[in-house]
Design an enzyme around this catalytic site. Structure first.
Site, PDB file in Angstrom:
ATOM      1  N   ASN A 117       0.852  -1.176   0.000  1.00  0.00           N
ATOM      2  CA  ASN A 117       0.000   0.000   0.000  1.00  0.00           C
ATOM      3  C   ASN A 117       0.898   1.239   0.000  1.00  0.00           C
ATOM      4  O   ASN A 117       1.763   1.389   0.867  1.00  0.00           O
ATOM      5  CB  ASN A 117      -0.897  -0.024   1.244  1.00  0.00           C
ATOM      6  CG  ASN A 117      -1.843   1.137   1.317  1.00  0.00           C
ATOM      7  OD1 ASN A 117      -2.323   1.634   0.298  1.00  0.00           O
ATOM      8  ND2 ASN A 117      -2.131   1.577   2.533  1.00  0.00           N
ATOM      9  N   ASP A 140      -6.300   5.555  -9.614  1.00  0.00           N
ATOM     10  CA  ASP A 140      -7.743   5.304  -9.646  1.00  0.00           C
ATOM     11  C   ASP A 140      -8.476   6.590  -9.271  1.00  0.00           C
ATOM     12  O   ASP A 140      -8.259   7.133  -8.190  1.00  0.00           O
ATOM     13  CB  ASP A 140      -8.099   4.191  -8.664  1.00  0.00           C
ATOM     14  CG  ASP A 140      -9.503   3.638  -8.883  1.00  0.00           C
ATOM     15  OD1 ASP A 140     -10.408   4.422  -9.223  1.00  0.00           O
ATOM     16  OD2 ASP A 140      -9.697   2.421  -8.712  1.00  0.00           O
ATOM     17  N   PHE A 214      -3.750   3.310 -20.035  1.00  0.00           N
ATOM     18  CA  PHE A 214      -4.636   4.198 -19.281  1.00  0.00           C
ATOM     19  C   PHE A 214      -4.764   5.551 -19.965  1.00  0.00           C
ATOM     20  O   PHE A 214      -5.854   6.106 -20.066  1.00  0.00           O
ATOM     21  CB  PHE A 214      -4.115   4.380 -17.848  1.00  0.00           C
ATOM     22  CG  PHE A 214      -4.468   3.251 -16.930  1.00  0.00           C
ATOM     23  CD1 PHE A 214      -5.756   3.085 -16.461  1.00  0.00           C
ATOM     24  CD2 PHE A 214      -3.500   2.346 -16.531  1.00  0.00           C
ATOM     25  CE1 PHE A 214      -6.085   2.036 -15.610  1.00  0.00           C
ATOM     26  CE2 PHE A 214      -3.815   1.293 -15.681  1.00  0.00           C
ATOM     27  CZ  PHE A 214      -5.117   1.139 -15.228  1.00  0.00           C
TER      28      PHE A 214
END
Length: 235
Positions: A117, A140, A214
């Site tokens: 993380n 995101d 992306f």
């Protein structure tokens, strides 16, 4: 249930492809850092620490990419900048497996990976002031209003980035979601540890960023790509 704030990802349990499984089995010992864990699977324990000189075997500039995905940006950068060391931080093992396969195929020796993380990696894993550049490309967007609290770039993000970056180090960000770009800019403008490294509304496109899936997806959808570049203040 294990963290005091929402994380910027949803941990998915989908299986890797056979090729990704083979890449992980054959290559992870070479490329993936051993990360001491807290309770959660991608957590980083307090007191965890990596020594970049020991990991890479040299004293070189260090670039860290948060959310490296399938590794297109970092593999391209590593193969074109062999004098720089790169660390890919990603929570999805399938993406890391694809990255290490491509790194091995390219013959790059200057890439390592952390299944972690990102905020915890910035806070616990990386030594203070050890990073020359920190990249956050197309995170995101959590574009639904009820989910925006999961966005990575919140007011608690700049202090973590500032801790990891050396004075004069660079934070590069890009997104194809306008409201997230505005949020990123507002959050970084409001933090005394950073100063803009661009004039006008947005930074020019970073020419060291390869065109990824992306970015192409955002363009096809008619969304403008917005870059932001900030410098860690001295002191």
């Amino acid at each position: 249930m294990f963290r005091d704030r929402p994380v910027s990802f949803v941990r998915r349990s989908g299986r890797m492809s056979d090729g990704q499984e083979r890449a992980w089995a054959e290559l992870s010992d070479r490329y993936v850092l051993t990360v001491p864990r807290d309770v959660a699977a991608t957590s980083v324990a307090r007191g965890a620490f990596v020594d970049p000189v020991a990991v890479w075997g040299r004293d070189a500039p260090l670039v860290v990419e948060i959310g490296s995905g399938q590794g297109h940006a970092i593999v391209h950068a590593a193969t074109t900048r062999p004098d720089v060391d790169f660390l890919a931080v990603e929570v999805f093992r399938a993406g890391l497996a694809r990255t290490m396969r491509d790194v091995a195929t390219a013959g790059a020796t200057n890439v390592r990976m952390a299944e972690a993380n990102a905020p915890e990696a910035l806070e616990h894993l990386l030594p203070a002031g050890s990073v020359d550049e920190l990249w956050l490309f197309f995170p995101d967007p959590w574009h639904k209003n009820k989910h925006t609290k999961r966005r990575l770039v919140q007011p608690d993000f700049p202090p973590l980035a500032a801790r990891a970056l050396r004075p004069g180090g660079v934070l590069r960000m890009a997104t194809d979601w306008e409201d997230y770009a505005l949020q990123m800019r507002a959050v970084l403008d409001d933090d005394d540890a950073f100063v803009r490294d661009f004039e006008g509304e947005w930074a020019p496109r970073y020419d060291g960023r390869v065109l990824t899936a992306f970015e192409q997806k955002g363009r096809r959808a008619g969304r403008d790509i917005r870059d932001l570049t900030y410098v860690r203040r001295e002191g």
